[in-house]
Scaffold this motif. Structure first.
Motif, PDB file in Angstrom:
ATOM      1  N   GLN A 123       0.831  -1.207   0.000  1.00  0.00           N
ATOM      2  CA  GLN A 123       0.000   0.000   0.000  1.00  0.00           C
ATOM      3  C   GLN A 123       0.862   1.252   0.000  1.00  0.00           C
ATOM      4  O   GLN A 123       0.578   2.214  -0.726  1.00  0.00           O
ATOM      5  CB  GLN A 123      -0.923  -0.007   1.227  1.00  0.00           C
ATOM      6  CG  GLN A 123      -1.992   1.072   1.196  1.00  0.00           C
ATOM      7  CD  GLN A 123      -2.925   0.925   0.020  1.00  0.00           C
ATOM      8  OE1 GLN A 123      -3.547  -0.125  -0.159  1.00  0.00           O
ATOM      9  NE2 GLN A 123      -3.027   1.950  -0.816  1.00  0.00           N
ATOM     10  N   ARG A 124       1.930   1.246   0.805  1.00  0.00           N
ATOM     11  CA  ARG A 124       2.819   2.414   0.854  1.00  0.00           C
ATOM     12  C   ARG A 124       3.495   2.641  -0.499  1.00  0.00           C
ATOM     13  O   ARG A 124       3.632   3.784  -0.950  1.00  0.00           O
ATOM     14  CB  ARG A 124       3.891   2.230   1.938  1.00  0.00           C
ATOM     15  CG  ARG A 124       3.382   2.443   3.351  1.00  0.00           C
ATOM     16  CD  ARG A 124       4.553   2.622   4.326  1.00  0.00           C
ATOM     17  NE  ARG A 124       5.474   1.498   4.286  1.00  0.00           N
ATOM     18  CZ  ARG A 124       5.334   0.399   5.011  1.00  0.00           C
ATOM     19  NH1 ARG A 124       4.310   0.262   5.823  1.00  0.00           N
ATOM     20  NH2 ARG A 124       6.239  -0.577   4.938  1.00  0.00           N
ATOM     21  N   ALA A 125       3.911   1.557  -1.122  1.00  0.00           N
ATOM     22  CA  ALA A 125       4.575   1.680  -2.426  1.00  0.00           C
ATOM     23  C   ALA A 125       3.625   2.262  -3.467  1.00  0.00           C
ATOM     24  O   ALA A 125       4.012   3.104  -4.289  1.00  0.00           O
ATOM     25  CB  ALA A 125       5.093   0.317  -2.880  1.00  0.00           C
ATOM     26  N   THR A 126       2.376   1.835  -3.422  1.00  0.00           N
ATOM     27  CA  THR A 126       1.384   2.348  -4.372  1.00  0.00           C
ATOM     28  C   THR A 126       1.109   3.823  -4.130  1.00  0.00           C
ATOM     29  O   THR A 126       1.024   4.618  -5.079  1.00  0.00           O
ATOM     30  CB  THR A 126       0.088   1.526  -4.271  1.00  0.00           C
ATOM     31  OG1 THR A 126       0.393   0.147  -4.543  1.00  0.00           O
ATOM     32  CG2 THR A 126      -0.947   2.009  -5.263  1.00  0.00           C
ATOM     33  N   THR A 127       0.997   4.212  -2.872  1.00  0.00           N
ATOM     34  CA  THR A 127       0.790   5.625  -2.545  1.00  0.00           C
ATOM     35  C   THR A 127       1.992   6.454  -2.959  1.00  0.00           C
ATOM     36  O   THR A 127       1.844   7.550  -3.517  1.00  0.00           O
ATOM     37  CB  THR A 127       0.529   5.789  -1.033  1.00  0.00           C
ATOM     38  OG1 THR A 127      -0.645   5.056  -0.681  1.00  0.00           O
ATOM     39  CG2 THR A 127       0.351   7.251  -0.662  1.00  0.00           C
ATOM     40  N   ALA A 128       3.194   5.928  -2.711  1.00  0.00           N
ATOM     41  CA  ALA A 128       4.415   6.636  -3.104  1.00  0.00           C
ATOM     42  C   ALA A 128       4.488   6.794  -4.619  1.00  0.00           C
ATOM     43  O   ALA A 128       4.908   7.840  -5.136  1.00  0.00           O
ATOM     44  CB  ALA A 128       5.643   5.887  -2.593  1.00  0.00           C
ATOM     45  N   MET A 129       4.065   5.763  -5.333  1.00  0.00           N
ATOM     46  CA  MET A 129       4.039   5.814  -6.790  1.00  0.00           C
ATOM     47  C   MET A 129       3.110   6.935  -7.266  1.00  0.00           C
ATOM     48  O   MET A 129       3.453   7.722  -8.163  1.00  0.00           O
ATOM     49  CB  MET A 129       3.571   4.458  -7.308  1.00  0.00           C
ATOM     50  CG  MET A 129       3.610   4.282  -8.798  1.00  0.00           C
ATOM     51  SD  MET A 129       3.031   2.603  -9.205  1.00  0.00           S
ATOM     52  CE  MET A 129       2.917   2.745 -10.991  1.00  0.00           C
ATOM     53  N   ASP A 145       7.215   1.558  -7.912  1.00  0.00           N
ATOM     54  CA  ASP A 145       6.647   0.454  -8.690  1.00  0.00           C
ATOM     55  C   ASP A 145       7.499  -0.804  -8.531  1.00  0.00           C
ATOM     56  O   ASP A 145       6.984  -1.909  -8.317  1.00  0.00           O
ATOM     57  CB  ASP A 145       6.582   0.869 -10.163  1.00  0.00           C
ATOM     58  CG  ASP A 145       5.815  -0.124 -11.021  1.00  0.00           C
ATOM     59  OD1 ASP A 145       5.015  -0.912 -10.480  1.00  0.00           O
ATOM     60  OD2 ASP A 145       6.016  -0.110 -12.250  1.00  0.00           O
ATOM     61  N   LEU A 146       8.805  -0.641  -8.600  1.00  0.00           N
ATOM     62  CA  LEU A 146       9.712  -1.784  -8.443  1.00  0.00           C
ATOM     63  C   LEU A 146       9.593  -2.385  -7.048  1.00  0.00           C
ATOM     64  O   LEU A 146       9.632  -3.611  -6.878  1.00  0.00           O
ATOM     65  CB  LEU A 146      11.157  -1.358  -8.714  1.00  0.00           C
ATOM     66  CG  LEU A 146      11.474  -0.788 -10.104  1.00  0.00           C
ATOM     67  CD1 LEU A 146      12.956  -0.440 -10.219  1.00  0.00           C
ATOM     68  CD2 LEU A 146      11.081  -1.768 -11.194  1.00  0.00           C
ATOM     69  N   SER A 191      -3.121   2.523 -13.732  1.00  0.00           N
ATOM     70  CA  SER A 191      -2.067   1.641 -13.247  1.00  0.00           C
ATOM     71  C   SER A 191      -2.093   1.554 -11.720  1.00  0.00           C
ATOM     72  O   SER A 191      -1.965   0.469 -11.138  1.00  0.00           O
ATOM     73  CB  SER A 191      -0.704   2.143 -13.732  1.00  0.00           C
ATOM     74  OG  SER A 191       0.334   1.295 -13.285  1.00  0.00           O
ATOM     75  N   ILE A 192      -2.277   2.701 -11.077  1.00  0.00           N
ATOM     76  CA  ILE A 192      -2.329   2.727  -9.612  1.00  0.00           C
ATOM     77  C   ILE A 192      -3.563   1.978  -9.112  1.00  0.00           C
ATOM     78  O   ILE A 192      -3.500   1.233  -8.123  1.00  0.00           O
ATOM     79  CB  ILE A 192      -2.293   4.182  -9.123  1.00  0.00           C
ATOM     80  CG1 ILE A 192      -0.887   4.774  -9.382  1.00  0.00           C
ATOM     81  CG2 ILE A 192      -2.657   4.281  -7.646  1.00  0.00           C
ATOM     82  CD1 ILE A 192      -0.809   6.274  -9.303  1.00  0.00           C
TER      83      ILE A 192
END
Length: 229
Positions: A123-129, A145-146, A191-192
């Motif tokens: 979830q954090r990675a998606t928000t950061a993206m 994304d990675l 994408s998100i």
């Protein structure tokens, strides 16, 4: 000692910042590789790797015999995508097909094995993206994304599939960068949203659903790159 694999990425971030701040302007030729490598205190090989990443992201363009220039940035349809850098090994189409099979099965096998910390990391990675895209920090957007995909791979129950993923990781990662110059804001929103649907399937321990959502995500990313695997 700094991990050598991190050197190009740190330089990528620094050069992107120079472009965003106007220190390097659109259409401007960047300094020679020798001069730039000395500026950053890195080898010319590391600098070339950093410039290749920036070119894939659509921030610079190298012209044979002329040098490397700052572009007008992603979304400029006239510039399109950078040349596929692994064309002497595998086509981008083949890599996207491999992602469908490999990451589809990996996410299926990861379902039910991710901890709450893992799900929170997704979830954090998606928000950061999402936040990085809004700031047009393309490097941070791709890094998030990675991290998202890496977290899923780490939870896969099949050690051989994880090893296979690492073997071809460079090519897989490039397909995550390659469509960026052709990605418009609406596609990034999609994408998100796709990432969030993958998370929900994983949260529900729905392996088949997670695979379906991952395959949809990869196919849509491929179509953004003009491919239909």
């Amino acid at each position: 000692m700094l991990n050598k694999t991190l050197v190009p990425q740190s330089v990528v971030r620094e050069i992107q910042a120079m472009i965003q701040s106007g220190t390097l302007k659109a259409g401007e030729k960047i300094p020679s590789q020798r001069e730039f490598a000395q500026k950053f205190g890195i080898s010319r090989a590391s600098l070339r790797e950093a410039l290749l990443t920036l070119e894939t992201l659509g921030l610079v363009k190298t012209e044979a015999g002329r040098g490397t220039y700052v572009t007008s940035g992603p979304g400029a349809s006239s510039s399109g995508m950078a040349p596929w850098r692994y064309s002497d090994i595998h086509s981008a189409f083949d890599v996207f097909q491999t992602r469908l099979m490999l990451e589809g099965e990996i996410v299926r096998l990861a379902a039910g094995r991710l901890t709450q910390m893992d799900l929170d990391a997704l979830q954090r990675a998606t928000t950061a993206m999402e936040e990085a895209w809004e700031a047009q920090d393309l490097v941070a957007n791709v890094e998030a994304d990675l991290e998202f995909h890496k977290t899923i791979v780490s939870a896969c129950s099949n050690s051989m599939l994880k090893a296979l993923y690492q073997t071809v990781r460079d090519q897989l990662v490039e397909t995550q960068r390659q469509p960026i110059p052709m990605t418009d804001p609406e596609r990034m929103k999609q994408s998100i949203a796709e990432h969030r649907r993958i998370i929900e399937a994983l949260r529900a321990n729905d392996g088949a659903g997670a695979r379906r959502e991952m395959e949809t995500h990869i196919r849509n990313t491929a179509r953004c790159a003009g491919l239909d695997p």
